[in-house]
Design an enzyme around this catalytic site. Sequence first.
Site, short mmCIF file in Angstrom:
data_model
loop_
_atom_site.label_atom_id
_atom_site.label_comp_id
_atom_site.label_asym_id
_atom_site.label_seq_id
_atom_site.Cartn_x
_atom_site.Cartn_y
_atom_site.Cartn_z
N GLU A 18 0.77 -1.24 0.12
CA GLU A 18 -0.10 -0.21 0.14
C GLU A 18 1.05 1.37 0.09
OE1 GLU A 18 -1.68 0.59 3.94
OE2 GLU A 18 -3.36 1.96 3.26
N ASN A 50 -6.87 6.08 -1.92
CA ASN A 50 -5.72 5.26 -1.60
C ASN A 50 -5.91 4.29 -2.55
OD1 ASN A 50 -3.91 3.47 -0.39
ND2 ASN A 50 -4.43 3.84 1.77
N LYS A 92 -9.49 2.07 -1.87
CA LYS A 92 -9.58 1.49 -0.66
C LYS A 92 -10.96 1.88 0.00
CE LYS A 92 -6.89 1.34 4.01
NZ LYS A 92 -5.94 1.66 4.53
N GLU A 152 -6.39 8.85 7.72
CA GLU A 152 -6.66 8.40 6.27
C GLU A 152 -8.13 8.86 6.00
OE1 GLU A 152 -6.01 4.43 4.60
OE2 GLU A 152 -4.84 3.86 6.23
N CYS A 163 -4.85 -3.06 2.91
CA CYS A 163 -4.45 -2.85 4.28
C CYS A 163 -5.79 -3.21 5.09
CB CYS A 163 -3.69 -1.72 4.48
SG CYS A 163 -3.14 -1.64 6.25
N ASN A 168 0.10 -0.95 5.26
CA ASN A 168 1.28 -0.36 6.21
C ASN A 168 0.56 -0.43 7.74
OD1 ASN A 168 3.13 1.89 4.74
ND2 ASN A 168 1.46 0.98 3.46
N1 CDV Z 1 -3.07 1.29 6.57
C1 CDV Z 1 -3.93 0.72 7.37
O1 CDV Z 1 -5.09 0.57 6.90
N2 CDV Z 1 -3.62 0.38 8.64
C2 CDV Z 1 -4.42 -0.24 9.31
C3 CDV Z 1 -3.81 0.11 10.97
C4 CDV Z 1 -4.37 1.67 11.32
C5 CDV Z 1 -4.69 -0.39 12.03
C6 CDV Z 1 -4.67 -1.63 9.58
O2 CDV Z 1 -5.75 -2.05 9.56
O3 CDV Z 1 -3.57 -2.48 9.60
#
Ligand code: CDV
Length: 309
Positions: free
Chosen positions: A46, A106, A123, A142, A168, A193
């Site tokens: 990501e 994103n 996303k 975000e 993510c 991330n």
């Molecule tokens: N980049 C993300 O979406 N990170 C989230 C964190 C904030 C928990 C994740 O679900 O990994």
Amino acid sequence: MRNITVAAAQLGPIQKDDSRQAVVARMIDLMDQAKAQDVDLIVYPELALTTFFPRWYHEDVAETDIWFEREMPNAATRPLFERAIAHGMAMNFGYAELTPEGRRFNTAILVDREGQIVGTYRKVHLPGHGEFDPERAFQHLEKRYFEPGDLGFPVFDFLGGTFGMCICNDRRWPETWRVMGLQGVEMVVLGFNTPSVNSQDAEENLERRLFHHKLSVQAGAYQNATWAVAVAKAGVEDGHPLFGGSIIVNPEGEIVAETQTEDDELLVHTCDLDATTFGKKTMFDFSRHRRPEHYGRIVAQTGVERSPD
Ligand code: CDV
């Protein structure tokens, strides 16, 4: 057998001052390593081109423009596309997208062996908050810098199979996987991330955070009889640690490859897309076993409600 050799190209940290050119050079290096192992598809994290900038608060959202791409490919990423074409390698990576209309997403893309973007995903599940939160150990903005994706969870005919993407936080939501499962997805690729510490719970340890990550990806893969490739951006970025734990998971939900570092690291595995067939025809033969007449709440409400069905 429909074998696809896939590479999870984990990236180590990207600092605020690192240029796109420097990052793309690292991505190309991983791609060259992948070529030496006959990889068909390379998957990057990501927001692969920059530091994870939603940790930084800007009152004026326009100040974050420097982290966004206005076109893809662009001057910075063209060398990556050119190398992928030269290698005949498909790829997937994430970046911050600023559309001509000024919308911010994103985003992740699927790029075929000829360098054509054949799939775009934005996303859907944006974690974090929209305003500065002094209660948190660090920010996760975000919800301030992106709007929720507007493309749903499409799947794509790609490399002789059915591919889907998510990003993510999406991996933690069973809805993400099931919507693609209902379209017969055979491989889900995703970048992440994830901070190594919980900004709202200093007691939560890394072991549990990695467990939740793996639990989510393994469950999603198993319950939808699909391969899953989950790729981290890892290491200490701008003083903030992100965990590694990039994994390739088979349609039984088993981890078949896992990174060992928080640096640039390549995982390679050959995945038979036909290995998805058994689960799709037995335990998770949706057309025989699902009971959607009892699932109305899934789409009718967001929060918890005890109202009658
Ligand atoms: N980049 C993300 O979406 N990170 C989230 C964190 C904030 C928990 C994740 O679900 O990994």
